[in-house]
Design a protein around this motif. Structure first.
Motif, PDB file in Angstrom:
ATOM      1  N   ASN A 108     -25.306  -3.684  40.526  1.00 46.66           N
ATOM      2  CA  ASN A 108     -26.055  -4.331  40.298  1.00 46.66           C
ATOM      3  C   ASN A 108     -25.022  -5.320  39.116  1.00 46.66           C
ATOM      4  OD1 ASN A 108     -28.507  -3.725  40.153  1.00 46.66           O
ATOM      5  ND2 ASN A 108     -28.341  -1.466  38.899  1.00 46.66           N
ATOM      6  N   GLU A 109     -22.996  -4.845  39.320  1.00 46.19           N
ATOM      7  CA  GLU A 109     -22.800  -5.157  38.260  1.00 46.19           C
ATOM      8  C   GLU A 109     -22.720  -7.168  39.396  1.00 46.19           C
ATOM      9  OE1 GLU A 109     -18.624  -3.334  39.168  1.00 46.19           O
ATOM     10  OE2 GLU A 109     -17.703  -5.066  37.586  1.00 46.19           O
ATOM     11  N   ILE A 110     -22.603  -6.649  40.302  1.00 41.81           N
ATOM     12  CA  ILE A 110     -22.102  -8.360  41.366  1.00 41.81           C
ATOM     13  C   ILE A 110     -23.637  -8.942  40.887  1.00 41.81           C
ATOM     14  CG2 ILE A 110     -21.747  -9.312  43.366  1.00 41.81           C
ATOM     15  CD1 ILE A 110     -20.097  -6.518  44.083  1.00 41.81           C
ATOM     16  N   LEU A 111     -24.298  -8.518  41.034  1.00 45.38           N
ATOM     17  CA  LEU A 111     -25.992  -8.987  40.979  1.00 45.38           C
ATOM     18  C   LEU A 111     -26.380  -9.672  39.928  1.00 45.38           C
ATOM     19  CD1 LEU A 111     -28.243  -6.762  43.826  1.00 45.38           C
ATOM     20  CD2 LEU A 111     -26.718  -8.548  44.679  1.00 45.38           C
ATOM     21  N   ASP A 112     -25.843  -9.120  38.524  1.00 44.76           N
ATOM     22  CA  ASP A 112     -25.870  -9.141  37.508  1.00 44.76           C
ATOM     23  C   ASP A 112     -25.216 -10.585  37.105  1.00 44.76           C
ATOM     24  OD1 ASP A 112     -28.748  -7.673  37.334  1.00 44.76           O
ATOM     25  OD2 ASP A 112     -27.701  -6.130  36.441  1.00 44.76           O
ATOM     26  N   GLY A 113     -24.254 -10.390  37.403  1.00 43.49           N
ATOM     27  CA  GLY A 113     -23.079 -11.040  36.959  1.00 43.49           C
ATOM     28  C   GLY A 113     -23.729 -12.856  36.885  1.00 43.49           C
ATOM     29  N   ASN A 114     -22.443 -13.991  36.396  1.00 35.89           N
ATOM     30  CA  ASN A 114     -22.469 -14.874  36.858  1.00 35.89           C
ATOM     31  C   ASN A 114     -22.507 -15.866  37.928  1.00 35.89           C
ATOM     32  OD1 ASN A 114     -23.331 -15.272  33.794  1.00 35.89           O
ATOM     33  ND2 ASN A 114     -21.123 -14.953  33.178  1.00 35.89           N
ATOM     34  N   ARG A 115     -21.385 -15.123  39.257  1.00 40.57           N
ATOM     35  CA  ARG A 115     -21.435 -15.282  40.027  1.00 40.57           C
ATOM     36  C   ARG A 115     -22.346 -16.327  41.052  1.00 40.57           C
ATOM     37  NH1 ARG A 115     -18.894 -14.972  45.179  1.00 40.57           N
ATOM     38  NH2 ARG A 115     -19.599 -12.472  44.289  1.00 40.57           N
ATOM     39  N   GLN A 116     -22.157 -17.433  41.281  1.00 43.38           N
ATOM     40  CA  GLN A 116     -23.308 -18.082  42.769  1.00 43.38           C
ATOM     41  C   GLN A 116     -22.484 -18.148  43.664  1.00 43.38           C
ATOM     42  OE1 GLN A 116     -26.139 -18.585  40.973  1.00 43.38           O
ATOM     43  NE2 GLN A 116     -25.724 -18.141  38.812  1.00 43.38           N
ATOM     44  N   SER A 117     -23.817 -18.171  45.212  1.00 45.11           N
ATOM     45  CA  SER A 117     -23.289 -18.377  46.053  1.00 45.11           C
ATOM     46  C   SER A 117     -24.719 -18.167  46.916  1.00 45.11           C
ATOM     47  CB  SER A 117     -22.503 -17.370  47.040  1.00 45.11           C
ATOM     48  OG  SER A 117     -22.960 -16.143  46.761  1.00 45.11           O
ATOM     49  N   ALA A 118     -24.752 -18.913  47.920  1.00 43.90           N
ATOM     50  CA  ALA A 118     -26.020 -18.970  48.571  1.00 43.90           C
ATOM     51  C   ALA A 118     -26.586 -17.820  48.759  1.00 43.90           C
ATOM     52  CB  ALA A 118     -26.144 -19.401  50.235  1.00 43.90           C
ATOM     53  N   GLU A 119     -25.752 -16.977  49.012  1.00 45.50           N
ATOM     54  CA  GLU A 119     -25.826 -15.011  49.112  1.00 45.50           C
ATOM     55  C   GLU A 119     -26.605 -13.839  48.268  1.00 45.50           C
ATOM     56  OE1 GLU A 119     -23.920 -16.653  51.036  1.00 45.50           O
ATOM     57  OE2 GLU A 119     -24.523 -16.420  53.317  1.00 45.50           O
ATOM     58  N   LEU A 120     -25.722 -15.054  47.023  1.00 46.08           N
ATOM     59  CA  LEU A 120     -25.916 -13.861  45.909  1.00 46.08           C
ATOM     60  C   LEU A 120     -27.131 -14.469  45.080  1.00 46.08           C
ATOM     61  CD1 LEU A 120     -22.705 -13.941  43.732  1.00 46.08           C
ATOM     62  CD2 LEU A 120     -24.603 -12.485  44.486  1.00 46.08           C
ATOM     63  N   ASP A 185     -25.756   0.305  50.037  1.00 37.00           N
ATOM     64  CA  ASP A 185     -25.241   1.462  49.505  1.00 37.00           C
ATOM     65  C   ASP A 185     -26.188   0.838  48.189  1.00 37.00           C
ATOM     66  OD1 ASP A 185     -23.042   2.276  51.248  1.00 37.00           O
ATOM     67  OD2 ASP A 185     -22.243   0.598  50.205  1.00 37.00           O
ATOM     68  N   TYR A 186     -26.503   0.456  48.078  1.00 37.40           N
ATOM     69  CA  TYR A 186     -27.604   0.067  46.540  1.00 37.40           C
ATOM     70  C   TYR A 186     -28.602   1.166  46.285  1.00 37.40           C
ATOM     71  CZ  TYR A 186     -29.778  -2.911  43.475  1.00 37.40           C
ATOM     72  OH  TYR A 186     -30.136  -3.628  42.002  1.00 37.40           O
ATOM     73  N   GLY A 187     -28.236   1.204  44.510  1.00 36.23           N
ATOM     74  CA  GLY A 187     -29.033   2.419  43.959  1.00 36.23           C
ATOM     75  C   GLY A 187     -28.733   3.339  44.692  1.00 36.23           C
ATOM     76  N   ARG A 188     -30.238   4.127  44.534  1.00 32.15           N
ATOM     77  CA  ARG A 188     -30.727   5.196  44.667  1.00 32.15           C
ATOM     78  C   ARG A 188     -30.294   5.691  45.767  1.00 32.15           C
ATOM     79  NH1 ARG A 188     -36.727   4.708  42.983  1.00 32.15           N
ATOM     80  NH2 ARG A 188     -36.872   3.903  44.628  1.00 32.15           N
ATOM     81  N   PHE A 189     -29.972   4.824  47.217  1.00 31.87           N
ATOM     82  CA  PHE A 189     -29.457   4.729  48.706  1.00 31.87           C
ATOM     83  C   PHE A 189     -27.863   5.669  48.488  1.00 31.87           C
ATOM     84  CE2 PHE A 189     -32.206   0.887  49.835  1.00 31.87           C
ATOM     85  CZ  PHE A 189     -33.327   2.215  49.585  1.00 31.87           C
ATOM     86  N   ALA A 190     -27.370   5.570  47.556  1.00 31.87           N
ATOM     87  CA  ALA A 190     -25.770   5.747  47.717  1.00 31.87           C
ATOM     88  C   ALA A 190     -25.739   7.109  46.789  1.00 31.87           C
ATOM     89  CB  ALA A 190     -24.994   4.798  46.976  1.00 31.87           C
ATOM     90  N   GLN A 191     -27.288   7.290  46.037  1.00 31.22           N
ATOM     91  CA  GLN A 191     -27.233   8.910  45.604  1.00 31.22           C
ATOM     92  C   GLN A 191     -27.337  10.039  45.592  1.00 31.22           C
ATOM     93  OE1 GLN A 191     -29.545   7.989  41.944  1.00 31.22           O
ATOM     94  NE2 GLN A 191     -28.399   6.528  41.288  1.00 31.22           N
ATOM     95  N   THR A 192     -26.971  11.141  46.216  1.00 33.38           N
ATOM     96  CA  THR A 192     -26.766  11.960  46.830  1.00 33.38           C
ATOM     97  C   THR A 192     -27.862  13.251  46.666  1.00 33.38           C
ATOM     98  OG1 THR A 192     -25.229  13.550  45.936  1.00 33.38           O
ATOM     99  CG2 THR A 192     -24.416  12.513  47.609  1.00 33.38           C
ATOM    100  N   ASP A 193     -28.738  12.657  44.761  1.00 27.30           N
ATOM    101  CA  ASP A 193     -29.535  14.380  45.585  1.00 27.30           C
ATOM    102  C   ASP A 193     -30.814  13.550  44.653  1.00 27.30           C
ATOM    103  OD1 ASP A 193     -28.745  12.424  42.817  1.00 27.30           O
ATOM    104  OD2 ASP A 193     -28.566  13.732  41.358  1.00 27.30           O
ATOM    105  N   THR A 194     -30.902  12.319  44.902  1.00 24.10           N
ATOM    106  CA  THR A 194     -32.490  11.498  45.143  1.00 24.10           C
ATOM    107  C   THR A 194     -32.664  11.997  46.733  1.00 24.10           C
ATOM    108  OG1 THR A 194     -31.652   9.574  45.477  1.00 24.10           O
ATOM    109  CG2 THR A 194     -31.574   9.578  43.321  1.00 24.10           C
ATOM    110  N   GLU A 195     -34.130  11.198  47.079  1.00 24.87           N
ATOM    111  CA  GLU A 195     -34.327  10.823  48.233  1.00 24.87           C
ATOM    112  C   GLU A 195     -34.026  10.216  48.440  1.00 24.87           C
ATOM    113  OE1 GLU A 195     -35.613  13.700  50.704  1.00 24.87           O
ATOM    114  OE2 GLU A 195     -36.270  12.029  52.330  1.00 24.87           O
TER     115      GLU A 195
END
Ligand SMILES: [Zn+2]
Length: 318
Positions: A108-120, A185-195
């Motif tokens: 979220n830090e990177i996606l919510d940031g101000n940086r711009q690129s084609a990939e972002l 690795d995004y969001g709930r995928f990275a958490q161990t206590d979620t499905e």
């Protein structure tokens, strides 16, 4: 078969995906099919890297055969289409991305940031789709010829799903890259206590026919393992008699610290180095040695760059 003046053989080529552009979600190249019944949101993603064309072949098979979920929903996304569209037969590696690696932007830090690129820009378009997925299969391929690898992360849930699929043979429990978080690795995928569970498959060499087949097989095994499609619909695309799966636990990624990294041999992946302390490369003056006996080399880079992963080291787990 076509071959540039110098470079890899191109047996598996990009296909025309323009017909999938409109999608049905309001996001270009994203298709979602809802069964109308309870069940998980399942996402299969291709073209995280634009030159990894096998995933586009797999999604085309799913779309052309009208594969629909019998519970929950199925979303199919072509991610970095701008890079894919730039594919150049004479320089096929160049279309990995436009501005930067799409698969190092997923926090979220990177996606919510101000940086711009084609990939972002593209990642910001599809982040909601990724966030709402309960299960993700992200389809990739490799520069060097190596048997397919399923990267399942370090949590038990990833391992469980990878083994429920039954393919490919090699499952790698890996912690990711220092250079930035991947879609898996995004969001709930990275958490161990979620499905919520994400898998990343490396299907083989980018432009080998076999990688295309592996991508198709893996997509159907994924849907089959999740009980999302009728057995009869999946059956033609499932591997008969797959080899027993083996787990490789990653002990550590080797991150490149200098501008002068080199391996001592042309490794292509899955080599097993018998003895601990064997020198496999140098990072500037620093020797890179294997930390334990029977050390498995996973996805050695063919183009070492400062701050990137040179190779992951692992061991087979009985
Ligand atoms: Zn990739």
């Amino acid at each position: 078969m076509t071959k540039p003046a110098s470079g890899p053989v191109l047996d598996l080529l990009p296909i025309d995906i323009k017909g999938y552009r409109a999608g049905n979600t309001g996001i270009e190249y994203v298709h979602k099919f809802d069964s109308g019944r309870p069940g998980p949101n399942v996402l299969i993603n291709a073209l995280t890297h634009g030159n990894e064309v096998c995933g586009a072949h797999a999604l085309a098979v799913l779309l052309e055969n009208d594969i629909r979920p019998n519970r929950g929903s199925l979303t199919l996304s072509f991610a970095n289409v701008a890079a894919y569209d730039a594919f150049d037969h004479d320089n096929p590696t160049a279309s990995r991305f436009v501005d930067e690696d799409f698969n190092r932007l997923w926090s979220n830090e990177i996606l919510d940031g101000n940086r711009q690129s084609a990939e972002l820009t593209r990642a910001r378009q599809i982040r909601g789709v990724v966030a709402e997925a309960d299960y993700l299969l992200d389809i990739h391929s490799m520069h060097l010829p190596c048997p397919a690898l399923m990267l399942c992360g370090t949590a038990e849930k990833g391992r469980r799903l990878a083994f429920a699929m039954g393919v490919p043979e090699h499952v790698v429990a890996d912690p990711g890259h220092a250079a930035g978080p991947r879609m898996r690795d995004y969001g709930r995928f990275a958490q161990t206590d979620t499905e919520q569970t994400a898998l990343l498959i490396e299907c083989g060499q980018h432009w080998s026919e076999e990688s295309g087949q592996t991508a198709i097989h893996s997509a159907f095994h994924f849907l089959d393992a999740l009980g999302l499609v009728d057995k009869a619909a999946a059956a033609p695309y499932l591997v008969e008699d797959p080899a027993p799966q083996r787990l490789i636990e990653v002990v550590g990624p080797i991150t490149i610290q200098t501008e002068a990294f080199r391996f001592i041999e042309d490794y292509s992946g899955l080599e097993v180095i018998a003895e601990a302390g064997t020198v496999i490369g140098h990072d500037g003056a620093q020797p890179i040695v294997t930390p334990h006996d029977e050390c498995v080399l996973i996805m050695p880079t063919h183009r070492p760059r400062l701050g990137q992963t040179a190779v992951r080291l692992g061991r087979f787990i009985a």
